[in-house]
Design a protein around this motif. Structure first.
Motif, PDB file in Angstrom:
ATOM      1  N   GLN B  91      25.391  -2.850   5.726  1.00  0.00           N
ATOM      2  CA  GLN B  91      25.618  -4.253   6.057  1.00  0.00           C
ATOM      3  C   GLN B  91      27.084  -4.642   5.992  1.00  0.00           C
ATOM      4  O   GLN B  91      27.562  -5.420   6.811  1.00  0.00           O
ATOM      5  CB  GLN B  91      24.777  -5.145   5.145  1.00  0.00           C
ATOM      6  N   THR B  92      27.788  -4.075   5.036  1.00  0.00           N
ATOM      7  CA  THR B  92      29.204  -4.451   4.955  1.00  0.00           C
ATOM      8  C   THR B  92      29.936  -4.066   6.231  1.00  0.00           C
ATOM      9  O   THR B  92      30.873  -4.739   6.642  1.00  0.00           O
ATOM     10  CB  THR B  92      29.903  -3.779   3.755  1.00  0.00           C
ATOM     11  N   PHE B  94      28.714  -4.203   9.243  1.00  0.00           N
ATOM     12  CA  PHE B  94      28.453  -5.167  10.304  1.00  0.00           C
ATOM     13  C   PHE B  94      28.980  -6.554   9.975  1.00  0.00           C
ATOM     14  O   PHE B  94      29.167  -7.377  10.847  1.00  0.00           O
ATOM     15  CB  PHE B  94      26.957  -5.217  10.632  1.00  0.00           C
ATOM     16  N   HIS B  95      29.210  -6.790   8.706  1.00  0.00           N
ATOM     17  CA  HIS B  95      29.774  -8.092   8.357  1.00  0.00           C
ATOM     18  C   HIS B  95      31.289  -8.093   8.415  1.00  0.00           C
ATOM     19  O   HIS B  95      31.917  -9.119   8.256  1.00  0.00           O
ATOM     20  CB  HIS B  95      29.276  -8.514   6.971  1.00  0.00           C
ATOM     21  N   ASN B  96      31.841  -6.917   8.643  1.00  0.00           N
ATOM     22  CA  ASN B  96      33.294  -6.825   8.781  1.00  0.00           C
ATOM     23  C   ASN B  96      33.669  -7.236  10.190  1.00  0.00           C
ATOM     24  O   ASN B  96      33.472  -6.504  11.147  1.00  0.00           O
ATOM     25  CB  ASN B  96      33.713  -5.380   8.512  1.00  0.00           C
ATOM     26  N   ASN B  97      34.210  -8.423  10.315  1.00  0.00           N
ATOM     27  CA  ASN B  97      34.406  -8.963  11.654  1.00  0.00           C
ATOM     28  C   ASN B  97      35.564  -8.345  12.429  1.00  0.00           C
ATOM     29  O   ASN B  97      35.689  -8.533  13.624  1.00  0.00           O
ATOM     30  CB  ASN B  97      34.602 -10.480  11.584  1.00  0.00           C
ATOM     31  N   ASN B 326      20.446  -4.690  12.833  1.00  0.00           N
ATOM     32  CA  ASN B 326      21.816  -5.087  12.511  1.00  0.00           C
ATOM     33  C   ASN B 326      22.692  -5.150  13.745  1.00  0.00           C
ATOM     34  O   ASN B 326      23.498  -6.057  13.906  1.00  0.00           O
ATOM     35  CB  ASN B 326      22.423  -4.107  11.517  1.00  0.00           C
ATOM     36  N   ASN B 329      22.236  -8.206  15.984  1.00  0.00           N
ATOM     37  CA  ASN B 329      22.551  -9.546  15.479  1.00  0.00           C
ATOM     38  C   ASN B 329      24.036  -9.739  15.217  1.00  0.00           C
ATOM     39  O   ASN B 329      24.852  -8.916  15.481  1.00  0.00           O
ATOM     40  CB  ASN B 329      21.779  -9.822  14.203  1.00  0.00           C
TER      41      ASN B 329
END
Lengths: 329, 329
Positions: B91-92, B94-97, B326, B329
């Motif tokens: 997840q990290t 995919f949350h890293n923009n 993931n 989204n």
DNA sequence: TCTAGCACTCACAAACTCTGAGTGACAAAT
DNA sequence: ATTTGTCACTCAGAGTTTGTGAGTGCTAGA
């Protein structure tokens, strides 16, 4: 350094071993040298003493040591001329004018790999030799753009970017214009740095969201600089050599190819044909790498052949000499 | 189709075999199922009759057959939830923009390959789904130019060309303008054809040396259409599996990876998570491939995990489901 | 329907044997 | 002073033998 008969024995042992991959006994040599096996055994014992030969066990035949191979390539080996047929195959490639140079090199290495059963590697010019020629961007759809970087040697890299909605294309355009104005001609591996210290302060002043744009270009460039332009031909050929007969060795070498460890072994060195044997390669104990640089106009690169230590040195050196001269004309 | 105890036995045998890679005997199962080994033997004999299990020799334990695995994945297996820790790692990413989607996918497959010890494959959208967005040329030096082709999905290909001195840049410019005017929006794999029948006749009239220019673009495009956007992660992981214990099997699979034979096995199919076991893969008898498509906006691709037939189905399916959601989204 | 018991099977590992290709050493021949 | 023939010795590798253990199928009794 070695007596002339010693040299002969060494040469014959190495050539025999290259053919058969099996330890060479005294009888097989004495047939070729018109003297008895006992004589050869004495010579062999002496050569072993001096470190040119090794035994696999106490009563086995002899196997060349690295020092033996080294002596052979330095003093005994003569590059072998190619057969007319093989020569023709390669020459037709270079006489085919519709082919670009890089394609011709790939094609000829395919042929060489097939002829020799070794693996070839092509390494293009490193990023430090490439200078920035042009940066451009092209909007795709919605908030997607693609950034394209071209170098003076004709390498192209691209990076797809999602941009924030509130960055206008104008702002991006301004940034690329600025990069083109200020950084064209800069070696690729220095671009990232200049981007930070010369471009960033300027766009910071008049471009909103400059962080985003800056980051995008920064990552595009640094990826480019790290990319090495390496390309294998016949990667699995070397696995056919009988020395790769156990699972661990195979896994090991496949892994090393995968990780491109080989790049360290073929980076530097002079302009001739260089031979690295076994531990000299700093890549793998069990292989020999023969490489040469080519240079044509301001374009250059390196081609390398990777085979077992028991490589057909004379043939490969002959091939590479021929190939190099073909490339450079 | 199978009785509930039969199912239990089958499931336990498969799960045990997945863990140990060794034929499973009746005693190891009876400990788990609270009945005697003789009872299990009867069940096993029955399951073998029906084709779900196999023996390696007459008095050996049982090994799942392809039919057995198939029954297992269709009826018995439940996707396993990832551990919180593993989930976090992915997840990290995919949350890293700052990461672009394609980079995020590569990174997460690196992690997955490491977690599972299998090999992952990423296959981008095929050339038929890419449409021509822009053709451009950039003169480099002397008579060298680079032709750059961009598609609507942001793929970029280039081709370096040596041009004949008596072709003017103007003529080339005219040609690219024409291509841009007439062919933008055409699927890449149709461009070559259109180039021949729509562009060639026109430039033939007013461009001297049109053959040369035409050939250059033709070869650039056809190379593009054939390029498949495939990318392996952890290519040698699968070699660590105990089923690859002999030299021939390893050479075989390494060769197949090298030749990208796998592309046929992961091209088509529906949108869910697809599992191909052994001969179902049409790639290699000894492997299982689990794959899924992703689609985000109009960008799509396929990711696949290649492992032994004795793959941890529940874990991999769980991982892929998580990864797919993931990505989307 | 399940279980206990028994005879049987076979892969795998360890121990053993045989053979051939090789050696070193040394005395005789050149 | 070399070179050679001879002989005892070594050892890897291939083949054979043997023992063991984990497994089976089958049958009779619970």
């Amino acid at each position: 350094m070695l007596g002339s008969r010693e040299e002969n024995v060494l040469r014959l042992i190495i050539e025999e071993y290259i053919k058969t991959a099996k330890p060479v006994g005294s009888t097989s040599i004495c047939k070729l040298l018109d003297c008895s096996s006992a004589t050869i055994r004495n010579e062999m014992a002496e050569l072993e003493n001096k470190g040119y030969l090794e035994k696999t066990h106490i009563s086995s035949g002899r196997v060349p040591s690295e020092k033996g191979y080294r002596y052979y390539v330095d003093n005994l080996m003569k590059p072998k001329n190619m057969t007319g047929e093989d020569m023709l195959k390669l020459q037709t490639i270079f006489h085919n004018n519709t082919l670009q140079l890089s394609d011709a090199i790939s094609k000829s290495l395919e042929i060489i790999s097939e002829m020799t059963n070794y693996t070839s590697v092509i390494l293009g010019s490193s990023s430090s030799e490439n200078k920035l020629k042009q940066v451009s961007i092209l909007p795709l759809e919605e908030n997607k753009i693609v950034a394209i970087v071209v170098t003076d040697k004709g390498h192209v890299e691209h990076k797809n970017l999602l941009i924030n909605e509130n960055i206008s294309l104008d702002e991006i355009k301004q940034t690329t214009d600025l990069i083109n104005k200020m950084l064209v001609g800069t070696p690729i591996d220095e671009v990232s740095e200049k981007l930070e210290f010369e471009i960033k302060p300027i766009i910071g002043k008049y471009v909103k969201q400059h962080e985003v744009i800056y980051n995008a270009f920064y990552s595009a460039f640094s990826e480019f600089a790290n990319r090495n332009n390496m390309h294998f031909v016949g990667k699995t050929n070397i696995l056919r050599q009988p020395e790769f007969d156990n699972v661990d060795k195979i896994k090991n070498i496949v892994n090393k190819f995968e990780n491109k460890d080989i790049i360290n072994s073929i980076k530097e060195d002079d302009n001739g044909i260089n031979i690295y044997i076994g531990s000299e390669t700093e890549f793998d104990e069990d292989v020999t790498i023969i490489k040469t640089k080519y240079e044509i106009g301001n374009e250059n690169g390196t081609i390398a052949i990777v085979g077992p230590k028991r490589m057909e040195y004379d043939k490969v050196v002959g091939l590479l000499e021929f190939l190099k001269s073909n490339i450079e004309n």
